[in-house]
Write an enzyme that holds these catalytic residues in place. Structure first.
Site, short mmCIF file in Angstrom:
data_model
loop_
_atom_site.label_atom_id
_atom_site.label_comp_id
_atom_site.label_asym_id
_atom_site.label_seq_id
_atom_site.Cartn_x
_atom_site.Cartn_y
_atom_site.Cartn_z
CB SER A 285 -0.95 -0.04 1.20
OG SER A 285 -1.91 0.98 1.13
CG ASP A 491 -6.84 -2.68 -3.66
OD1 ASP A 491 -7.46 -1.66 -3.27
OD2 ASP A 491 -5.59 -2.76 -3.60
CG HIS A 535 -5.60 -2.31 0.20
ND1 HIS A 535 -4.97 -1.80 -0.92
CD2 HIS A 535 -4.95 -1.76 1.27
CE1 HIS A 535 -4.00 -0.99 -0.56
NE2 HIS A 535 -3.95 -0.94 0.76
#
Length: 564
Positions: A285, A491, A535
């Site tokens: 991320s 996501d 995610h």
């Protein structure tokens, strides 16, 4: 004085700190500290570098012999001319001692009978020099070609050499968390690991497989720049230096926390036959931007920081350390920002969030799994702004982040926006000597009624609203970036198109046949085929442990197979 004391005295006389001196000779600050304390001594090549840096002889460094202890060569008494037969019998090194440097370049003519004069003696000096240059160039070309062939076809020779010199150096892996995350041993009451999440401790698993893996904690809501400075300090075991120019521009302290023990010992040094200790950086991320910026700063430095501080510049900003990184892997990284920030600004009510400040707070503690208000359980690592862990007054996350965002754009919220990411990408280079890999995930599918993208079955419940909102959004950012249908696959937090590769960077797909790692080239982003999941899937959140481990095993094996 001994060797260490002489090095320390020369360093101090030159106005260099241990860090600055270590940077100039290509070692860690800890190595310099050991030299000066007499706990170890520099290798021969480092002694040569030190002597050149301070303009002293190696004799002075090792023995304290003054530089003028030996008379110049010009004052050495030359031996009487020996008969021809004695000169022929003299050892080569004795003859070489009597030859002056200028004689090697342009030998004085010797009177000889014309019939005995060699043809080369009649050659003009310019032609001699030109011929010598061509010969040297040809030799250099031969060496270059032979070296390339050795690298391409005879890697086993290097492997054999490394085995003789102590073995192949193991490159450590550094895992950098995303927004609101934490490293090993941190988090919310240590209730759950960030790396591994619901599947268990991923760092422990990878270390049990024989890898050397560390997972530092950096500012969970700090800017990419500040997180990068914190990461560098932890890896090297130094004090966080955010840079004088940056700190002044953003109104916070220049220095942060001090880390006495480096997470990567001897990082950047050479050992076992000249092998440099490099790292493999992995960012999930928002951690993707952090590892990208670290790699770029190590290679290129930062001109503004050098101009602001001169000799006192942190080694992070001086560049010339591209060889310290072997690979960069990004996972669900918002390389080009997240369209979720645009959603919040326009239709925030759909996902129950009213502004970007609240977005930071919600995402931060969505990841951490913490309830608000806090009660001394979460470390914001915002010492530069005068904020650290939550205190006993149970201040809310919103309150802390409100204080941070009110200071300007030096925070994660701005860097996560498409406009902020574009500004960040302008200062991050893809380094030619580093391998790059990126992975994206998708938890949406085409909508049947309204078009766009809708969340697929199995999406983490807390990500369903954000995935739906991003799947329908189209618009233009304040900076003029068009958020088109291409951004709708996501996501839950990051669009697939953003996670694949930084805009404008060289990219290609994974090769069909990896050939033991030899198919991968440095300085190019290898973009993997988009995988199903949201995610958190790649870090083991709400997924299967075996599947998670299979992904990480495959990627680490891929990195280990890369040509060094």
């Amino acid at each position: 004085m001994n060797l260490g004391e002489r090095i320390a005295a020369l360093r101090k006389d030159s106005g260099l700190s241990q860090e600055a001196f270590a940077e100039k000779v290509g070692v860690s600050r800890q190595a310099v500290s050991k030299w000066e304390a007499g706990a170890s001594v520099p290798e021969l090549d480092k002694l040569m570098q030190i002597s050149e840096l301070f303009g002293v002889t190696t004799d002075y460094l090792l023995k304290g012999v003054p530089e003028d202890a030996n008379p110049p060569a010009a004052h050495v008494q030359q031996p009487e001319e020996a008969p021809l037969e004695e000169a022929q019998a003299a050892p080569v090194y004795e003859l070489a001692d009597a030859v002056q440097a200028e004689d090697l370049i342009a030998p004085a003519p010797v009177s000889q009978p014309a019939e005995l004069e060699p043809a080369a003696a009649a050659m003009p000096k310019k032609k001699k020099h030109r011929a010598a240059k061509w010969i040297a160039l040809l030799l250099a070309l031969c060496l270059l070609v032979s070296g390339t062939l050795l690298e391409l076809r005879f890697d086993w020779l290097r492997e054999a050499w490394w085995s003789l010199c102590g073995g192949k150096v193991q490159y450590p892996y550094v895992l950098v968390h995303g927004l609101g995350g934490w490293g090993s041993g941190d988090g919310i009451n240590n209730a759950m690991q960030y790396w591994g999440a619901t599947t268990g401790d991923l760092v422990a698993y990878l270390n049990s497989k024989g890898y050397n893996v560390v997972a530092p904690s950096v500012g969970p809501v700090s800017s990419t720049w500040d997180r990068t400075c914190e990461l560098y300090a932890q890896l090297t075991g130094t004090t966080v230096d955010y840079g004088a120019a940056h700190a002044q521009a953003h109104g916070h302290a220049r220095y942060g926390r001090t880390y006495d023990t480096p997470l990567v010992a001897q990082w950047g040094e050479t050992m076992h036959g000249g092998q440099r200790i490099k790292v493999n950086l992995v960012g999930h991320s928002f951690g993707g931007a952090t590892v990208r910026l670290l790699t770029s700063l190590l290679a290129n430095g930062d001109a503004q920081e050098v101009a602001a501080t001169g000799k006192e510049t942190s080694p992070l900003f001086t560049g010339k350390k591209a060889s310290w990184v072997n690979s960069v892997t990004t996972l669900c990284a918002p390389h080009n920002g997240s369209s979720l920030t645009c959603v919040i600004d326009s239709v925030g009510g759909i996902v129950g969030i009213s502004n970007t400040t609240q977005l930071l707070a919600e995402l931060c503690f969505m990841a951490a799994g913490a309830a608000k208000p806090l009660s001394g359980t979460y470390d914001f690592m915002l010492d530069q702004f005068g904020i650290s862990s939550a205190d006993d007054t149970a201040q809310s996350a919103d309150h802390v982040i409100e204080r941070l965002t009110s200071a300007g754009n030096d925070h994660a919220g701005y860097d996560l926006s498409p406009d902020g990411a574009q500004a960040l990408n302008e200062r991050i280079d893809t380094v030619k000597g580093v391998y790059y890999f990126s992975y994206s995930y998708c938890t949406t599918k085409p909508g049947t009624l309204l078009g766009g993208q809708v969340p697929a079955a199995g999406t983490l419940p807390v990500l369903i609203p954000t995935a739906a909102a991003m799947g329908m959004y189209k618009g233009t950012t304040p900076g003029g970036i068009a958020i088109t249908e291409a951004w709708q696959q996501n996501d839950g937090l990051v669009s697939v198109i953003s996670a694949q590769c930084p805009a404008g960077a060289p990219r290609t797909a994974f090769p069909a046949d990896e050939k033991g790692g030899s198919a991968f080239k440095k300085g190019i982003w290898y973009v993997a085929e988009t995988l199903p999941g949201d995610h958190g899937t790649v870090i083991g959140l709400n997924t299967d442990a075996a599947q998670t481990h299979q992904f990480w095993d495959a990627q680490f094996e891929r990195i280990e197979a890369l040509r060094r």
